[in-house]
Enzyme design. Structure first.
Site, PDB file in Angstrom:
ATOM      1  N   ASP A 111       7.859 -62.006  -5.601  1.00 50.53           N
ATOM      2  CA  ASP A 111       7.613 -63.392  -6.513  1.00 50.53           C
ATOM      3  C   ASP A 111       6.214 -61.777  -7.765  1.00 50.53           C
ATOM      4  O   ASP A 111       5.396 -61.498  -6.603  1.00 50.53           O
ATOM      5  CB  ASP A 111       6.523 -63.730  -5.217  1.00 50.53           C
ATOM      6  CG  ASP A 111       5.970 -64.610  -6.151  1.00 50.53           C
ATOM      7  OD1 ASP A 111       6.004 -65.299  -7.206  1.00 50.53           O
ATOM      8  OD2 ASP A 111       4.791 -65.478  -4.875  1.00 50.53           O
ATOM      9  N   LYS A 149       3.359 -62.584 -17.406  1.00 49.94           N
ATOM     10  CA  LYS A 149       3.692 -63.054 -16.896  1.00 49.94           C
ATOM     11  C   LYS A 149       4.005 -64.449 -17.723  1.00 49.94           C
ATOM     12  O   LYS A 149       5.519 -65.399 -18.368  1.00 49.94           O
ATOM     13  CB  LYS A 149       4.085 -63.974 -15.332  1.00 49.94           C
ATOM     14  CG  LYS A 149       5.231 -64.954 -15.164  1.00 49.94           C
ATOM     15  CD  LYS A 149       4.508 -65.020 -13.462  1.00 49.94           C
ATOM     16  CE  LYS A 149       5.445 -66.259 -12.629  1.00 49.94           C
ATOM     17  NZ  LYS A 149       5.307 -66.261 -11.692  1.00 49.94           N
ATOM     18  N   GLU A 181      10.962 -70.326  -8.045  1.00 50.05           N
ATOM     19  CA  GLU A 181       9.255 -70.162  -6.784  1.00 50.05           C
ATOM     20  C   GLU A 181      10.110 -70.831  -6.069  1.00 50.05           C
ATOM     21  O   GLU A 181       9.670 -70.768  -4.966  1.00 50.05           O
ATOM     22  CB  GLU A 181       8.835 -69.954  -7.863  1.00 50.05           C
ATOM     23  CG  GLU A 181       8.589 -68.287  -8.804  1.00 50.05           C
ATOM     24  CD  GLU A 181       7.250 -68.503  -9.408  1.00 50.05           C
ATOM     25  OE1 GLU A 181       5.971 -69.300  -9.800  1.00 50.05           O
ATOM     26  OE2 GLU A 181       7.270 -67.408  -9.964  1.00 50.05           O
ATOM     27  N   ASP A 205       3.053 -76.300  -6.188  1.00 50.45           N
ATOM     28  CA  ASP A 205       2.650 -74.624  -6.619  1.00 50.45           C
ATOM     29  C   ASP A 205       1.682 -74.959  -7.798  1.00 50.45           C
ATOM     30  O   ASP A 205       1.783 -75.344  -8.877  1.00 50.45           O
ATOM     31  CB  ASP A 205       3.902 -74.431  -7.221  1.00 50.45           C
ATOM     32  CG  ASP A 205       3.852 -72.659  -7.210  1.00 50.45           C
ATOM     33  OD1 ASP A 205       2.425 -72.499  -7.187  1.00 50.45           O
ATOM     34  OD2 ASP A 205       4.510 -71.747  -7.575  1.00 50.45           O
TER      35      ASP A 205
END
Ligand code: AMP
Length: 538
Positions: A13, A75, A176, A198
């Protein structure tokens, strides 16, 4: 039942703030601890004063003293064009320099050298590889890497590239929320609708999945790529800075070192308030006035934090409603809620989950670890007879530019993948010139707000012939056209040059942005709150 995989594989992850790595032993997924004994590794890369490349906690530790050579939040940048709106906005908030890379992509300066974002992420991934190999005492070449559901085609490719640079054979890129749902429902024979909420460091994602045995079908997905823990921190930072200004008429935002300390203190206070009703923010000697040291010293209660951030939490629930509405699902039809991301630990989030869905979130699914655990489970099950089937959807429309710089959707949001859409090639814009098609991905009706994926050029004679946009199971786009001689032929996307229409639209945007920044600068700090908050994002 399948035996252990011949080649070991890990699930990674790769988060905005932290990475987590997991492997499977005897069908049980477990997190691999870092070299510091932690279960998560900060996704920070830095160059020390002595020229050493640092990764993880040691890199994060020197952020305060060496902000120009400490790269965080990669990211958000990876796989984006340098001149895209998002990157140009982020340049104002990141402490390191973001520059144009060799292929027109966003890149960063580290130690006076240009590094592409896949290179930066590869440094994190190579470190992860080393940690996992040392812990598991074997060579590991294969990995599954998770990415946000909203990642564009270009971002997914860039992550794949980063994995390859780090020496991994990336067996699959997984979304994810799907990975989180796998961690919860793998091999449990469930028949449930699951909502994955999330709320991470920088982004909010919500997905609804239908679990039917080992089939994991994403029904709908959505979120906000600019809503996460850092926004909560920024509210506290604003609060601290305003308090300091009121007391001393000093704008701490002018001092990068003071700001890093305030930022660290704000985040620590926020995390502590998840456990305690009150905290003190204590930052001695943060500034001086006439030779006298000045401290930040203030109390913050959980209730105050809730008041400062209530609207952010409300926005996440508005997005949940939107995603549910897209598929006509009522909140009471959700069987389980899985919380992912550190910020979802905030008590206000959990309280709102209860109020909104009439049930509490599933206990026992660890918000920091479940994505890596799910990715590891997926890796372990590859090639085995009882492997899982993932049915995913496209999270953002893919389409082409019209002559007026509008966005014409070809593949729509929530379209099940893999899938293919065909259309006929339009004539060239100018007679006798080649046909040029510029491909974008995003929600806006204007190309300038969307991500540019690439262009294709075909001879004018191809007008009216069939063209296919095909999404594979990893949500990667393949374009092919019906060549009169060779039949259906795949065409590579050219990504280096910015299309003319986009260049013009971006120039207009830049003008507007400069005007807005000019108008906002110069006022008193209180007046610069709101849209131009102190350290909007970092
Ligand atoms: P992630 O991207 O999932 O690693 O999430 C990191 C974000 O979660 C950061 O903004 C952290 O400050 C935040 N966070 C971590 N732990 C907590 C906590 N116990 N309460 C509130 N926020 C937290």
């Amino acid at each position: 039942m399948a035996g252990p995989r011949e080649k070991p594989i890990i699930g990674i992850d790769l988060g905005t703030t932290n990475a987590c790595v997991a492997h499977v032993r005897s069908r049980i997924p477990k997190v691999v601890p870092t070299d510091r004994g932690n279960l998560i590794l900060p996704t920070v890369v830095a160059l020390s004063d002595r020229g050493d490349v640092l990764v993880g906690g040691v890199a994060k530790d020197q952020l305060v003293t060496n902000p120009k050579n400490t790269i965080y939040g990669a990211k958000r940048l990876i796989g984006r064009k340098w001149n895209s709106k998002v990157v140009q906005e982020l340049r104002n908030y990141y402490s390191y320099d973001i520059v144009e890379g060799p292929g027109g992509e966003a890149a960063v300066m580290l130690g006076g050298k240009v590094h592409t974002l896949p290179e930066i992420s590869a440094m994190v991934l190579a470190h992860v590889k080393k940690i996992a190999e040392a812990f598991l005492q074997k060579r590991i070449d294969e990995a599954i890497i998770s990415v946000p559901a909203y990642y564009s085609d270009a971002q997914r490719l860039a992550v794949r590239h980063a994995g390859a640079l780090a020496g991994f054979d990336v067996k699959r890129i997984v979304n994810e929320p799907t990975a989180a749902a796998l961690a919860y429902g793998f091999s449990r024979g469930l028949d449930q609708k699951v909502l994955v909420y999330d709320l991470g460091g920088g982004t909010f994602d919500v997905s609804v999945l239908q679990l039917s045995g080992n089939v994991f079908e994403v029904l709908a997905t959505g979120g906000d790529t600019f809503l996460g823990g850092v926004d909560f921190d920024n509210r506290i930072i604003d609060y601290v800075l305003e308090d300091f200004w009121r007391q001393h008429k000093i704008d701490l935002a002018q001092s990068p070192i003071a700001m890093q300390r305030v930022k660290k203190g704000a985040e620590a206070a926020k995390i502590d308030l998840s456990l305690m009703p009150n905290v003190a923010i204590d930052l001695p000697y943060i500034e001086e006035k006439k030779g006298r040291p000045l401290d930040v010293r203030l109390q913050l209660s959980r209730q105050q934090l809730n008041d400062l951030t209530q609207d952010l939490v409300d926005r996440t629930f508005a997005l949940c409603d939107q995603v549910l509405a897209e598929r006509n699902i009522r909140p009471d039809e959700i069987d389980e809620i899985i919380l992912v991301g550190g910020q979802s630990r905030m008590p206000l989030v959990q309280q709102k989950i209860q109020e909104h869905f009439g049930r509490s979130a599933r206990k026992g699914v660890h918000p920091d670890e479940c994505v890596a655990l799910g990715a590891a489970l997926l890796g372990d099950s590859l090639d085995s007879i009882d492997s899982v089937t993932l049915v995913d959807v496209l999270s953002m429309p893919i389409g082409i530019a019209t002559p007026t710089n509008h966005f014409r959707r070809i593949l729509d949001k929530n379209q099940t993948i893999p899938s293919t859409k065909s259309f006929r090639l339009p004539p060239p814009r100018e007679p006798g010139q080649p046909i040029e098609i510029d491909i974008y991905q995003g929600e806006s009706d204007l190309i300038v707000d969307n991500e540019f994926l690439g262009s294709i050029r075909l001879p004018a004679a191809a007008t009216g012939r069939r063209i296919d946009f095909k999404l594979d199971e990893e949500c990667l786009l393949k374009v092919s056209f019906d060549d009169p001689v060779k039949g259906m032929t795949e065409i590579g996307l050219a990504t280096k040059d910015t299309p003319e229409g986009l260049r013009k639209a971006l120039a207009e945007e830049a003008k507007k942005r400069d005007a807005a920044i000019g108008a906002a600068a110069g006022g008193e700090p209180e007046k610069r709150g709101g849209l131009f908050g102190w350290l909007k994002r970092s």
